[in-house]
Motif scaffolding. Structure first.
Motif, mmCIF file in Angstrom:
data_model
loop_
_atom_site.group_PDB
_atom_site.id
_atom_site.type_symbol
_atom_site.label_atom_id
_atom_site.label_comp_id
_atom_site.label_asym_id
_atom_site.label_seq_id
_atom_site.Cartn_x
_atom_site.Cartn_y
_atom_site.Cartn_z
ATOM 1 N N GLU A 166 2.674 1.697 -3.307
ATOM 2 C CA GLU A 166 1.741 2.119 -4.357
ATOM 3 C C GLU A 166 1.347 3.584 -4.205
ATOM 4 O O GLU A 166 1.175 4.301 -5.182
ATOM 5 C CB GLU A 166 0.495 1.235 -4.332
ATOM 6 C CG GLU A 166 -0.509 1.556 -5.412
ATOM 7 C CD GLU A 166 -1.704 0.624 -5.368
ATOM 8 O OE1 GLU A 166 -2.831 1.119 -5.491
ATOM 9 O OE2 GLU A 166 -1.497 -0.599 -5.206
ATOM 10 N N PHE A 168 0.824 -1.210 0.000
ATOM 11 C CA PHE A 168 0.000 0.000 0.000
ATOM 12 C C PHE A 168 0.857 1.259 0.000
ATOM 13 O O PHE A 168 0.658 2.147 -0.828
ATOM 14 C CB PHE A 168 -0.927 0.005 1.226
ATOM 15 C CG PHE A 168 -1.700 1.281 1.377
ATOM 16 C CD1 PHE A 168 -2.852 1.496 0.638
ATOM 17 C CD2 PHE A 168 -1.270 2.277 2.244
ATOM 18 C CE1 PHE A 168 -3.555 2.681 0.766
ATOM 19 C CE2 PHE A 168 -1.967 3.457 2.379
ATOM 20 C CZ PHE A 168 -3.118 3.666 1.639
ATOM 21 N N TYR A 169 1.812 1.343 0.911
ATOM 22 C CA TYR A 169 2.633 2.550 1.001
ATOM 23 C C TYR A 169 3.503 2.733 -0.246
ATOM 24 O O TYR A 169 3.725 3.855 -0.683
ATOM 25 C CB TYR A 169 3.492 2.546 2.268
ATOM 26 C CG TYR A 169 2.682 2.798 3.511
ATOM 27 C CD1 TYR A 169 1.978 3.986 3.679
ATOM 28 C CD2 TYR A 169 2.598 1.850 4.522
ATOM 29 C CE1 TYR A 169 1.216 4.223 4.811
ATOM 30 C CE2 TYR A 169 1.842 2.080 5.657
ATOM 31 C CZ TYR A 169 1.153 3.262 5.792
ATOM 32 O OH TYR A 169 0.395 3.499 6.916
ATOM 33 N N ARG A 218 -8.097 1.249 6.329
ATOM 34 C CA ARG A 218 -7.591 1.463 4.968
ATOM 35 C C ARG A 218 -6.287 2.259 4.963
ATOM 36 O O ARG A 218 -5.951 2.916 3.993
ATOM 37 C CB ARG A 218 -8.644 2.125 4.094
ATOM 38 C CG ARG A 218 -9.870 1.259 3.909
ATOM 39 C CD ARG A 218 -10.849 1.915 2.940
ATOM 40 N NE ARG A 218 -12.068 1.164 2.902
ATOM 41 C CZ ARG A 218 -13.156 1.463 3.607
ATOM 42 N NH1 ARG A 218 -13.165 2.500 4.425
ATOM 43 N NH2 ARG A 218 -14.226 0.732 3.508
#
Length: 180
Positions: free
Chosen positions: A81, A78-79, A134
């Motif tokens: 991306e 996530f980080y 999220r």
């Protein structure tokens, strides 16, 4: 007597004591003392009616050894991306914190509890941060698991840790069965 002694009402789930004492993080040190106290006094279960605290349970799907790496991989993806968007670190994170975070719990509302491995204290505790659902922000939780639990039962402190939509949480622990 620790706060976890007060929460112990039933027998605890068997945990992997050998792993709990032998595991070493990248800083060469083991689990924080407050987490070890939690694992040995309470084991696997739901804390404060909200948090699933993962403890070493061998190869069980809810074991810290399984869940933490899985969550960490999702966090890292996530980080990466999001190209390390500084907005995602607000209000309490700092540049690069995402690289030193180690997950150890999740809330039933989607938050993660993580340790900041880059800032171990002199008493070997790791500061706790809360990743918003999220991963939409990082809030400071407490210097250790004892203080985190005590702050959960304080209306103002819980809002600071989890956000303004929260009210104080009950000081309870519910052991959970090890189902597959």
């Amino acid at each position: 007597m620790s706060i976890f002694d007060r929460l112990r009402k039933k027998s605890i789930t068997q945990f992997d004591n050998a792993y709990l004492t032998a595991h070493r993080f990248t800083d060469g040190k083991g689990f924080p003392p407050s987490y070890i106290d939690f694992a040995t006094h309470l084991g696997w279960g739901r804390l404060c009616g909200l948090f699933l605290i993962y403890v070493p349970l061998g190869q069980h799907p809810d074991s810290w050894t399984i869940r933490s790496p899985c969550i960490k991989q999702a966090m890292d993806s996530f980080y990466e991306e999001m190209e390390h968007d500084p907005f995602l670190l607000e209000p309490d994170g700092y540049e690069g914190i995402e690289q030193s975070l180690v997950p150890f719990a999740t809330s039933e509302n989607g938050e993660y509890l993580v340790w900041d491995l880059a800032h171990r204290s002199s008493d070997d505790e790791l500061p706790i941060y809360v990743l918003a659902a999220r991963m939409g922000g990082i809030r400071y939780g407490a210097p250790n698991l004892y203080d985190f639990v005590e702050r959960c039962e304080n209306d103002e402190a819980v809002k600071s840790m989890l956000g303004p939509g929260y009210a104080k949480l009950p000081l309870i622990f519910e052991p959970l069965p090890l189902e597959r």
